[in-house]
Design an enzyme around this catalytic site. Sequence first.
Site, mmCIF file in Angstrom:
data_model
loop_
_atom_site.group_PDB
_atom_site.id
_atom_site.type_symbol
_atom_site.label_atom_id
_atom_site.label_comp_id
_atom_site.label_asym_id
_atom_site.label_seq_id
_atom_site.Cartn_x
_atom_site.Cartn_y
_atom_site.Cartn_z
ATOM 1 N N CYS A 71 39.316 48.453 40.604
ATOM 2 C CA CYS A 71 40.525 49.268 40.511
ATOM 3 C C CYS A 71 40.272 50.543 39.729
ATOM 4 O O CYS A 71 40.986 51.520 39.880
ATOM 5 C CB CYS A 71 41.614 48.459 39.825
ATOM 6 S SG CYS A 71 41.049 47.725 38.290
ATOM 7 N N GLU A 92 49.573 46.411 37.430
ATOM 8 C CA GLU A 92 48.335 47.188 37.422
ATOM 9 C C GLU A 92 48.030 47.412 38.887
ATOM 10 O O GLU A 92 47.571 46.505 39.569
ATOM 11 C CB GLU A 92 47.183 46.391 36.798
ATOM 12 C CG GLU A 92 47.475 45.793 35.432
ATOM 13 C CD GLU A 92 47.570 46.844 34.374
ATOM 14 O OE1 GLU A 92 46.879 47.862 34.503
ATOM 15 O OE2 GLU A 92 48.352 46.668 33.436
HETATM 16 P P1 NAP Z 1 47.613 42.872 47.260
HETATM 17 O O1 NAP Z 1 47.524 42.636 48.696
HETATM 18 O O2 NAP Z 1 48.704 43.716 46.746
HETATM 19 O O3 NAP Z 1 47.661 41.421 46.608
HETATM 20 C C1 NAP Z 1 47.678 41.265 45.228
HETATM 21 C C2 NAP Z 1 48.269 39.927 44.875
HETATM 22 O O4 NAP Z 1 49.635 39.869 45.262
HETATM 23 C C3 NAP Z 1 47.608 38.755 45.586
HETATM 24 O O5 NAP Z 1 47.532 37.672 44.674
HETATM 25 C C4 NAP Z 1 48.569 38.448 46.703
HETATM 26 O O6 NAP Z 1 48.472 37.121 47.109
HETATM 27 C C5 NAP Z 1 49.869 38.706 46.020
HETATM 28 N N1 NAP Z 1 50.983 38.963 46.902
HETATM 29 C C6 NAP Z 1 50.997 39.691 48.037
HETATM 30 N N2 NAP Z 1 52.242 39.708 48.542
HETATM 31 C C7 NAP Z 1 53.019 38.976 47.713
HETATM 32 C C8 NAP Z 1 54.393 38.610 47.689
HETATM 33 N N3 NAP Z 1 55.221 39.036 48.629
HETATM 34 N N4 NAP Z 1 54.836 37.828 46.703
HETATM 35 C C9 NAP Z 1 54.004 37.406 45.726
HETATM 36 N N5 NAP Z 1 52.700 37.716 45.700
HETATM 37 C C10 NAP Z 1 52.210 38.496 46.673
HETATM 38 O O7 NAP Z 1 46.306 43.491 46.667
HETATM 39 P P2 NAP Z 1 44.803 43.010 46.913
HETATM 40 O O8 NAP Z 1 44.465 43.451 48.287
HETATM 41 O O9 NAP Z 1 44.592 41.603 46.539
HETATM 42 O O10 NAP Z 1 44.040 43.870 45.832
HETATM 43 C C11 NAP Z 1 43.529 45.145 46.092
HETATM 44 C C12 NAP Z 1 44.319 46.191 45.370
HETATM 45 O O11 NAP Z 1 44.496 45.830 44.012
HETATM 46 C C13 NAP Z 1 43.628 47.522 45.356
HETATM 47 O O12 NAP Z 1 44.536 48.490 45.777
HETATM 48 C C14 NAP Z 1 43.229 47.746 43.918
HETATM 49 O O13 NAP Z 1 43.227 49.084 43.501
HETATM 50 C C15 NAP Z 1 44.243 46.964 43.172
HETATM 51 N N6 NAP Z 1 43.707 46.481 41.917
HETATM 52 C C16 NAP Z 1 44.204 46.962 40.767
HETATM 53 C C17 NAP Z 1 43.692 46.504 39.557
HETATM 54 C C18 NAP Z 1 44.217 47.001 38.261
HETATM 55 O O14 NAP Z 1 43.848 46.490 37.223
HETATM 56 N N7 NAP Z 1 45.071 47.950 38.280
HETATM 57 C C19 NAP Z 1 42.690 45.554 39.533
HETATM 58 C C20 NAP Z 1 42.214 45.088 40.734
HETATM 59 C C21 NAP Z 1 42.724 45.557 41.921
HETATM 60 P P3 NAP Z 1 47.780 36.717 48.499
HETATM 61 O O15 NAP Z 1 46.387 37.215 48.450
HETATM 62 O O16 NAP Z 1 47.885 35.244 48.523
HETATM 63 O O17 NAP Z 1 48.587 37.411 49.561
#
Ligand code: NAP
Length: 677
Positions: free
Chosen positions: A296, A257
């Site tokens: 999101c 997502e």
């Molecule tokens: P993100 O930086 O992509 O991180 C998301 C998750 O992935 C975090 O738990 C992060 O952990 C983990 N992660 C990052 N790099 C990783 C790796 N190499 N291996 C394993 N896990 C890894 O996103 P975010 O900044 O937290 O969230 C914001 C984004 O999420 C926005 O773009 C938003 O649109 C999207 N979002 C989408 C939805 C949906 O339902 N579609 C819902 C909410 C948010 P760490 O934080 O520990 O790095």
Amino acid sequence: MTPVLRSYVHGGWHTPTDEGRPLSDAVTGEEIARISSAGVDMGAVLRHGRVTGGPALRELTFHQRAALLKALGGHLREHREELYAVSARTGATLGDSKFDIDGGIGVLLAYASKAKRELPNDTVYVDGAVEPLGRGGTFLGQHVCTPRRGVAVQVNAFNFPVWGPLEKLAPAFLAGVPSVVKPASPTAFLTARLVELIVGSGLLPEGACQFVAGGVGDLFDHLTGQDLVSFTGSASTATTLRTHPTIVRNAVRFTAEADSLNLSALGPDAAPGTTEFDLFVSGLVGEMTVKAGQKCTAIRRAFVPEEHVDAVVEAVSAKLANVTVGNPASARMGALASLEQREEVRRSVKALADAGRLVFGDPDTVDLLDADPDRGAFVSPMLLVGDPERAEPHEVEAFGPVSTILSYRDTAQLIDYAARGRGSLAGSIVTADPAWAREVVLGVAPWHGRLLVLNARDATESTGHGSPLPQLVHGGPGRAGGGEEMGGIRGVLHHMQRTAVQGDPDTLAAVTGRWVTGAQRHESDVHPFRKHLEELRPGDTLVAGPRVVSQEDVEHFAEFTGDTFYAHMDADAAAANPLFGERVAHGYLIVSLAAGLFVDPAPGPVLANFGVDGLRFLTPVKFGDALTVTLTCKQLTPRDGADYGEVRWDADVTRQDGESVARYDVLTLVAKQEARP
Ligand code: NAP
């Protein structure tokens, strides 16, 4: 030093072996915890899920798992206030916290109740109807779903630290698959408290829910083809994870997502002064400011007919001017989750402003209520008017209180612009014109997971543009990640393996625990309606009849009910009917006569008939035909905690020549023996 978040892995709380990274209060900037997964043996985490959690869950039926989820929802509800207090430190107002926390608890409860209604009280899910594969009826096919023998690794985004993990845990748990919850670091202190409550409740079997605070280390290297990964976060992280060599090599089921440029479109009918215009404006302001726009599903692109752009800018700006920003305890809009996030939003707004103009707010300054702009991650709401022909408004997601108004000339152009977002989670269409709504829904649906059509008729009950619902699909194509995480029972089945089983009827009956056509029937001296739930077996059968249907029966039924349709009453008209050729009995008379044949009238274990499923009239019944009914116990569904269960019976009404004239399932409630006084 502030406390370091612990992981809950292989049956205990693990304290990291290093100091970890600091996590800050989004409002005051104060360090509140540290995070690290150092020292967690990721391979052992997955093994513990597979060896301990999976078997314990698979021993339970869907209904038993549902009862545990319901109890867990109740337990968390009792601790809501405490979670709200921790949530405030993520920058959330009380309203934002309720959205996340109550929303998450609501997902548990909604899933529990759906599972009780829509899943069997069994460990196997029978998917769809039996497929006859041979002419003689001895070779059939049936799809069944069984829990995958792996672990559901759930990687969450920072913006929903409670709802996100619960939304993923619920369907995995119901499916019988253990979860490993990995929160996003910035708000992991709230998820950690949630998991402490879950573990402390003692409700879930050990191994069903583990928790990794901090990075996942080499966890992905240990995944097998029985495991799943459900990711929520940015599109770029989704791409990194879905192309991980182990995921690719082992075909690990991966769903994402990701972010999306969700749209809301104002209909041409919704001119200023209409209710729909006001709904559009308030919807947009709400989506921009709830959770400081860190949703999101939030509206990023607001499409408006050319002639109404100025009016929309004016109305939205006027409302935004009333939104106070600052300390979530007193202001209407709180902070972003972190200072890094604020930098990210500022960068994105500047990119969007290059392709348009900022008409409300300023990325660098904001008037604050009771908060320090240098320490807290605050920004003002920002509204832009963009050039829809430029790429930026369709590509740059500013994950904060930011939306861009884009004008459109006609419906075809709107649909074309919508597609330039390359896939979204949610869209809304604000119009009172159903014909226009149809054109836009069908035009933009291929790029959307969910669409809301909003107008004066549904506004009061509407759940709004941004709220995903456990009953409905949440996910979207393309840029939105290509996933469908929720969506009622679909979300449960996502965690199971669907297998086509081919075999003879008795084998399929044994595998599925329900009688199928062609399997053995057992007739006995005891009428099946005299048997309690525990005494009944699939295949228990009663054959009753024959009963001749006369002209008098048909005329009596017609006059008694008022159903004097010509095919039953008018010989000439019936003769001209291409299907009948002569007068025929009412279908409902056949069903009623069948009930008269199979019912055992005295009070007994059968408490009620609550409906029929799949009723089909297969062959016309003519005067003088003799009916026989074969009633076979097909499926037993005991209800946990109730004195009765559901029994589904196959009813086959045949003519004197053996031809089926009607076929259907009779649904009854039957008392349990243990309930006898
Ligand atoms: P993100 O930086 O992509 O991180 C998301 C998750 O992935 C975090 O738990 C992060 O952990 C983990 N992660 C990052 N790099 C990783 C790796 N190499 N291996 C394993 N896990 C890894 O996103 P975010 O900044 O937290 O969230 C914001 C984004 O999420 C926005 O773009 C938003 O649109 C999207 N979002 C989408 C939805 C949906 O339902 N579609 C819902 C909410 C948010 P760490 O934080 O520990 O790095």
